[in-house]
Design a protein around this motif. Structure first.
Motif, mmCIF file in Angstrom:
data_model
loop_
_atom_site.group_PDB
_atom_site.id
_atom_site.type_symbol
_atom_site.label_atom_id
_atom_site.label_comp_id
_atom_site.label_asym_id
_atom_site.label_seq_id
_atom_site.Cartn_x
_atom_site.Cartn_y
_atom_site.Cartn_z
ATOM 1 N N SER A 8 104.467 -10.625 76.993
ATOM 2 C CA SER A 8 103.482 -9.641 76.524
ATOM 3 C C SER A 8 104.175 -8.466 75.841
ATOM 4 O O SER A 8 103.734 -8.001 74.784
ATOM 5 N N HIS A 9 105.278 -8.011 76.399
ATOM 6 C CA HIS A 9 106.035 -6.917 75.782
ATOM 7 C C HIS A 9 106.602 -7.362 74.435
ATOM 8 O O HIS A 9 106.561 -6.615 73.449
ATOM 9 N N THR A 10 107.121 -8.568 74.380
ATOM 10 C CA THR A 10 107.689 -9.095 73.143
ATOM 11 C C THR A 10 106.620 -9.195 72.053
ATOM 12 O O THR A 10 106.857 -8.820 70.907
ATOM 13 N N ILE A 11 105.441 -9.672 72.399
ATOM 14 C CA ILE A 11 104.359 -9.819 71.419
ATOM 15 C C ILE A 11 103.925 -8.452 70.905
ATOM 16 O O ILE A 11 103.687 -8.274 69.700
ATOM 17 N N LEU A 12 103.824 -7.460 71.786
ATOM 18 C CA LEU A 12 103.454 -6.118 71.333
ATOM 19 C C LEU A 12 104.511 -5.539 70.402
ATOM 20 O O LEU A 12 104.184 -4.899 69.400
ATOM 21 N N GLU A 13 105.766 -5.784 70.707
ATOM 22 C CA GLU A 13 106.846 -5.303 69.846
ATOM 23 C C GLU A 13 106.821 -6.045 68.504
ATOM 24 O O GLU A 13 106.953 -5.434 67.441
ATOM 25 N N PHE A 14 106.647 -7.347 68.554
ATOM 26 C CA PHE A 14 106.592 -8.153 67.342
ATOM 27 C C PHE A 14 105.440 -7.709 66.433
ATOM 28 O O PHE A 14 105.601 -7.592 65.226
ATOM 29 N N GLY A 15 104.296 -7.439 67.014
ATOM 30 C CA GLY A 15 103.103 -7.130 66.230
ATOM 31 C C GLY A 15 102.823 -5.664 66.014
ATOM 32 O O GLY A 15 101.740 -5.299 65.557
ATOM 33 N N LYS A 16 103.789 -4.804 66.300
ATOM 34 C CA LYS A 16 103.513 -3.373 66.225
ATOM 35 C C LYS A 16 103.098 -2.910 64.837
ATOM 36 O O LYS A 16 102.322 -1.970 64.714
ATOM 37 N N SER A 17 103.551 -3.580 63.776
ATOM 38 C CA SER A 17 103.149 -3.166 62.428
ATOM 39 C C SER A 17 101.642 -3.354 62.220
ATOM 40 O O SER A 17 101.006 -2.560 61.532
ATOM 41 N N ILE A 18 101.073 -4.372 62.817
ATOM 42 C CA ILE A 18 99.628 -4.614 62.733
ATOM 43 C C ILE A 18 98.881 -3.653 63.657
ATOM 44 O O ILE A 18 97.887 -3.049 63.273
ATOM 45 N N ILE A 19 99.371 -3.501 64.860
ATOM 46 C CA ILE A 19 98.714 -2.652 65.852
ATOM 47 C C ILE A 19 98.686 -1.198 65.397
ATOM 48 O O ILE A 19 97.678 -0.505 65.561
ATOM 49 N N LEU A 20 99.769 -0.740 64.784
ATOM 50 C CA LEU A 20 99.832 0.650 64.327
ATOM 51 C C LEU A 20 98.876 0.934 63.171
ATOM 52 O O LEU A 20 98.595 2.094 62.872
ATOM 53 N N GLN A 21 98.353 -0.091 62.542
ATOM 54 C CA GLN A 21 97.385 0.097 61.466
ATOM 55 C C GLN A 21 95.960 0.307 61.976
ATOM 56 O O GLN A 21 95.067 0.656 61.206
ATOM 57 N N LEU A 22 95.765 0.096 63.269
ATOM 58 C CA LEU A 22 94.431 0.314 63.839
ATOM 59 C C LEU A 22 94.088 1.805 63.779
ATOM 60 O O LEU A 22 94.978 2.655 63.883
#
Length: 125
Positions: A8-22
């Motif tokens: 779960s931590h790895t996925i959040l780190e991997f996808g942070k560019s998408i998440i930060l666009q929210l």
């Protein structure tokens, strides 16, 4: 090598560019939509690595062909990021969930592995 971080931590780190666009006040549904995109890209590349192919990556990009240009750009960025920074992590994401707790969204998921290819040396039985 089996990673020692929570998936779960790895996925959040991997996808942070998408998440930060929210947006600042994003909803649970918006977060779930963003994280599902991240997981689809991750799993496509992991399954390709398991099968020594690029089938799932190609299918993903073909499905995006009719979509918005920005979506294709973001997915390509995720693909590049996975290959550059997370290439040795071959865990797939199984079940995942988003829970709301004290006004925050908590993400969790289960890792899945290709057991045929996990190293068995130095394993205690």
């Amino acid at each position: 090598m089996i990673p020692n971080t929570k998936i779960s931590h790895t996925i959040l780190e991997f996808g942070k560019s998408i998440i930060l666009q929210l947006p600042d006040d994003y909803s649970k549904e918006e977060f779930e939509a963003a994280i599902s995109i991240v997981i689809v890209v991750w799993n496509a590349l992991v399954m390709d690595a398991w099968n020594e192919t690029d089938k799932f990556e190609r299918e993903l990009m073909e499905r995006l062909e009719e979509g918005p240009k920005q979506a294709k750009i973001e997915v390509r960025r995720l693909i590049k990021r996975k290959k550059a920074k997370f290439s040795t992590d071959l865990r797939a994401v199984g079940n995942y969930w988003v829970k709301e707790q004290d006004g925050e969204y908590i993400f969790g998921c289960e890792a899945r592995g290709n057991v045929e290819n996990f190293p068995a040396e130095k394993t205690k039985h």
